[in-house]
Design a protein around this motif. Sequence first.
Motif, PDB file in Angstrom:
ATOM      1  N   GLU A   1      14.041  18.288  15.546  1.00 50.21           N
ATOM      2  CA  GLU A   1      14.107  16.987  14.521  1.00 50.21           C
ATOM      3  C   GLU A   1      15.575  16.968  14.760  1.00 50.21           C
ATOM      4  O   GLU A   1      17.003  17.082  14.588  1.00 50.21           O
ATOM      5  N   TYR A   2      16.212  15.297  15.074  1.00 50.10           N
ATOM      6  CA  TYR A   2      17.249  15.003  15.202  1.00 50.10           C
ATOM      7  C   TYR A   2      17.772  13.728  14.154  1.00 50.10           C
ATOM      8  O   TYR A   2      17.164  13.035  13.542  1.00 50.10           O
ATOM      9  N   ARG A   3      19.320  14.312  13.987  1.00 50.32           N
ATOM     10  CA  ARG A   3      19.358  13.652  12.290  1.00 50.32           C
ATOM     11  C   ARG A   3      21.058  13.592  12.938  1.00 50.32           C
ATOM     12  O   ARG A   3      21.832  14.090  13.842  1.00 50.32           O
ATOM     13  N   ARG A   4      21.467  12.773  11.719  1.00 51.19           N
ATOM     14  CA  ARG A   4      23.281  12.682  11.640  1.00 51.19           C
ATOM     15  C   ARG A   4      23.779  13.709  11.448  1.00 51.19           C
ATOM     16  O   ARG A   4      23.352  14.725  11.211  1.00 51.19           O
ATOM     17  N   ARG A   5      25.140  13.817  11.781  1.00 46.47           N
ATOM     18  CA  ARG A   5      25.238  15.365  11.741  1.00 46.47           C
ATOM     19  C   ARG A   5      26.235  15.113  10.257  1.00 46.47           C
ATOM     20  O   ARG A   5      27.174  13.746   9.949  1.00 46.47           O
ATOM     21  N   GLY A   6      26.209  16.564   9.638  1.00 50.48           N
ATOM     22  CA  GLY A   6      27.071  16.122   8.206  1.00 50.48           C
ATOM     23  C   GLY A   6      27.996  17.524   8.569  1.00 50.48           C
ATOM     24  O   GLY A   6      28.438  18.145   9.526  1.00 50.48           O
ATOM     25  N   PRO A   7      28.323  17.525   7.455  1.00 50.58           N
ATOM     26  CA  PRO A   7      29.792  18.481   7.564  1.00 50.58           C
ATOM     27  C   PRO A   7      29.815  19.790   8.144  1.00 50.58           C
ATOM     28  O   PRO A   7      30.859  20.915   7.960  1.00 50.58           O
ATOM     29  N   ASP A   8      28.978  20.406   7.332  1.00 44.66           N
ATOM     30  CA  ASP A   8      28.208  21.728   7.787  1.00 44.66           C
ATOM     31  C   ASP A   8      27.078  21.958   8.419  1.00 44.66           C
ATOM     32  O   ASP A   8      26.934  23.065   8.888  1.00 44.66           O
ATOM     33  N   SER A   9      27.242  21.037   9.449  1.00 42.89           N
ATOM     34  CA  SER A   9      26.134  21.152  11.254  1.00 42.89           C
ATOM     35  C   SER A   9      26.548  22.042  11.381  1.00 42.89           C
ATOM     36  O   SER A   9      25.633  23.030  12.227  1.00 42.89           O
ATOM     37  N   PHE A  10      27.833  22.418  11.843  1.00 39.79           N
ATOM     38  CA  PHE A  10      27.979  23.460  12.677  1.00 39.79           C
ATOM     39  C   PHE A  10      27.790  25.336  12.117  1.00 39.79           C
ATOM     40  O   PHE A  10      27.605  26.104  13.112  1.00 39.79           O
ATOM     41  N   ILE A  11      27.073  25.602  10.130  1.00 37.25           N
ATOM     42  CA  ILE A  11      26.978  25.978  10.381  1.00 37.25           C
ATOM     43  C   ILE A  11      25.357  26.449  10.223  1.00 37.25           C
ATOM     44  O   ILE A  11      24.902  27.431  10.235  1.00 37.25           O
ATOM     45  N   THR A  12      24.966  25.447   9.151  1.00 37.51           N
ATOM     46  CA  THR A  12      23.426  25.087   9.089  1.00 37.51           C
ATOM     47  C   THR A  12      22.455  24.677  10.293  1.00 37.51           C
ATOM     48  O   THR A  12      20.900  25.425  10.026  1.00 37.51           O
ATOM     49  N   GLY A  13      23.447  24.551  11.516  1.00 30.40           N
ATOM     50  CA  GLY A  13      22.825  24.035  12.580  1.00 30.40           C
ATOM     51  C   GLY A  13      21.234  22.694  12.223  1.00 30.40           C
ATOM     52  O   GLY A  13      21.348  22.575  13.031  1.00 30.40           O
ATOM     53  N   LYS A  14      21.676  22.065  11.876  1.00 30.28           N
ATOM     54  CA  LYS A  14      20.457  21.303  11.131  1.00 30.28           C
ATOM     55  C   LYS A  14      21.910  19.765  10.731  1.00 30.28           C
ATOM     56  O   LYS A  14      22.920  19.731  10.396  1.00 30.28           O
ATOM     57  N   GLY A  15      21.056  18.736  10.702  1.00 31.06           N
ATOM     58  CA  GLY A  15      21.522  17.716  10.709  1.00 31.06           C
ATOM     59  C   GLY A  15      21.444  16.899   9.254  1.00 31.06           C
ATOM     60  O   GLY A  15      20.899  17.603   8.355  1.00 31.06           O
ATOM     61  N   GLU A  16      21.958  15.623   8.710  1.00 29.47           N
ATOM     62  CA  GLU A  16      21.071  14.664   7.561  1.00 29.47           C
ATOM     63  C   GLU A  16      21.374  13.399   7.472  1.00 29.47           C
ATOM     64  O   GLU A  16      21.185  12.757   8.741  1.00 29.47           O
ATOM     65  N   GLY A  17      20.641  13.123   6.522  1.00 33.33           N
ATOM     66  CA  GLY A  17      20.742  11.847   6.678  1.00 33.33           C
ATOM     67  C   GLY A  17      18.699  11.328   7.058  1.00 33.33           C
ATOM     68  O   GLY A  17      18.080  12.430   7.236  1.00 33.33           O
ATOM     69  N   GLU A  18      18.530  10.112   7.600  1.00 26.47           N
ATOM     70  CA  GLU A  18      17.368   9.905   8.039  1.00 26.47           C
ATOM     71  C   GLU A  18      16.880  10.441   9.374  1.00 26.47           C
ATOM     72  O   GLU A  18      17.929  10.871  10.104  1.00 26.47           O
ATOM     73  N   LEU A  19      16.161  11.244   9.291  1.00 19.74           N
ATOM     74  CA  LEU A  19      14.755  11.047  10.208  1.00 19.74           C
ATOM     75  C   LEU A  19      14.969  10.333  11.726  1.00 19.74           C
ATOM     76  O   LEU A  19      14.501   8.957  11.277  1.00 19.74           O
TER      77      LEU A  19
END
Length: 254
Positions: free
Chosen positions: A148-166
């Motif tokens: 799943e591709y989403r916009r990067r969030g401030p903690d993406s480097f830790i969680t490996g996940k983006g934030e916001g809409e898909l």
Amino acid sequence: MKHQPTQSPQFFLTAPSPCPYVDGQFERKVFTHLVGDRAPELNDLLTQGGFRRSQNIAYRPACESCRACVSVRILVDEFEPSRNMKRITARNADLIGAEHEAEPSTEQYSLFRTYLDSRHKRGGMSDMTVLDYAMMVEDTHVQTKIIEYRRRGPDSFITGKGEGELIAVALTDRMGDGLSMVYSFFNPELEDRSLGTFMILDHIARARSAGLPHVYLGYWVNGSRKMAYKVRFGPQEHLGPKGWERYDQGSGHP
């Protein structure tokens, strides 16, 4: 007499139907089931032999009078992005792809429907329901992931996940020698991002990071506008009568 299950896959042939890529031609497919403990091994062998996976079915064209469909795989270690591809990567630097188990969601289906209604209104998948979509994702006996591709969030480097809409989704099989892009879709309103190209570039990077030599793109049909993008990712190999051979886009021949 007691029936003993066979260890070899059984292959079947479909009836002829109008070809969606070459006018005036009729397509037939040979297929087998990918089930049981040996499914991952069988999927590897069949993909290397030009098959594609759809749910728990592996298939390849077996047309009587046409050989236009050609299996394509990118040579990951030798791949060099063009200047335009580098621009696309930079344009999508704010996106991150998070890898999940092959589980469908309502958010994925909503994006899938938007994509189909915009890009493939008359395609064979145009009438897929949410249950059909769930089967496409879940019905697998091989190592399949959803990215799943989403916009990067401030903690993406830790969680490996983006934030916001898909924004985009890729259904991908991991095999012994590469990644096979089973199906991908994206928000059609974000045309300036070239998300289809971006996802392929991301898979090349993922395969390289994992030490896998290939990214399988499925079939290419010379002259089909729908599939013209596939030969832009070079160097690559095409499967022909002599096996996998390097393809030169400039000459149009191995």
